[in-house]
Design an enzyme around this catalytic site. Sequence first.
Site, PDB file in Angstrom:
ATOM      1  N   TYR A   1      52.498  77.628  70.111  1.00 54.72           N
ATOM      2  CA  TYR A   1      53.429  77.730  68.843  1.00 54.72           C
ATOM      3  C   TYR A   1      54.116  79.011  68.957  1.00 54.72           C
ATOM      4  O   TYR A   1      55.200  79.293  68.735  1.00 54.72           O
ATOM      5  CB  TYR A   1      52.799  77.525  67.613  1.00 54.72           C
ATOM      6  CG  TYR A   1      53.488  77.211  66.367  1.00 54.72           C
ATOM      7  CD1 TYR A   1      53.978  76.118  65.931  1.00 54.72           C
ATOM      8  CD2 TYR A   1      53.760  78.357  65.601  1.00 54.72           C
ATOM      9  CE1 TYR A   1      54.828  76.050  64.822  1.00 54.72           C
ATOM     10  CE2 TYR A   1      54.849  78.383  64.409  1.00 54.72           C
ATOM     11  CZ  TYR A   1      55.262  76.927  64.061  1.00 54.72           C
ATOM     12  OH  TYR A   1      55.966  77.039  62.949  1.00 54.72           O
TER      13      TYR A   1
ATOM     14  N   ASP B   1      65.399  62.558  63.107  1.00 51.44           N
ATOM     15  CA  ASP B   1      63.802  62.579  63.142  1.00 51.44           C
ATOM     16  C   ASP B   1      63.315  61.696  64.288  1.00 51.44           C
ATOM     17  O   ASP B   1      63.722  60.483  64.402  1.00 51.44           O
ATOM     18  CB  ASP B   1      63.210  62.400  61.770  1.00 51.44           C
ATOM     19  CG  ASP B   1      61.822  63.246  61.857  1.00 51.44           C
ATOM     20  OD1 ASP B   1      62.000  64.040  60.767  1.00 51.44           O
ATOM     21  OD2 ASP B   1      61.006  62.818  62.278  1.00 51.44           O
TER      22      ASP B   1
END
Length: 250
Positions: free
Chosen positions: A156, A37
């Site tokens: 997106y 991450d």
Amino acid sequence: MELLKNKTAIITGAGSGIGESIALLFAENGAKVVVTDIDEDGGNRVLKAILKTGAEAIFVKSNTASFEDNQRVVTEAQRAFGGVHIAVNNAGIGGAQAPIGEYPLESWDKVIGVNLSGVFYGMRSQIPAMLEAGGGAIINMASILGQVGFDYSCAYVAAKHAVVGLTKNAALEYSAKGIRVNAVGPGFINTPLLSNNLPQEQLDQIAALHPIGRLGKPEEVAELVLWLASEKASFVCGSYYAIDGGYLAR
Ligand code: NAD
């Protein structure tokens, strides 16, 4: 049952939400988990939770929009656990909300960098390692918005549609070499991606778009990803799997 016993799995964006649930479920199923991450706190929190269960895991801080970071993740995984068998390219961001004619250019570049190039850089790094390990499985996190549009979310929607195409191509090129590649398309899932960005009233409106009458849970998505990663899905490749409470049935 330990569906992923002796497998090493990289999960990007595993410090929160859907990636976190996948990381925990994979560990419960015997995988050695490489938590990655960009957010160090989230990644370390999930790492701790996995280690507490007695499973094996490492955390590698990585920006999925960087090819070099993706390569480093693979090298660290090989160093820690000897090889890579499974990868879930899950890290993603929402981006700005605006019509195309006004869409902020920097948000376009950022969303494409993380949500699309990140998946390409991931597979570009993971596939050679999987070939070396004798095969594997990749699951790319798309969305219902990889199948249909959604107002004011062009970057997106474009990135997630492209992830589905990229997944098909990877399957054409690598299925016969022992790597199964599939995409997962969640409906709206109750994670910080939604709850941190939208007011409750809008969350309720979005929930109502799903015939099942509610938002999904990250744990529900993790179950599908686990199945796709496991040998139970041995004849499944190049597909898009919706998990959406019926959203796409409308
Ligand atoms: P989330 O915000 O809870 O988690 C995303 C994680 O990705 C975070 O830990 C974040 O730090 C990390 N991340 C962001 N940018 C990164 C980068 N550049 N490099 C590495 N890590 C980065 O979101 P989520 O809802 O769990 O989303 C996970 C994936 O599922 C995303 O790809 C998202 O597009 C997809 N998805 C989410 C939903 C939903 O409704 N929540 C629906 C469909 C698809």
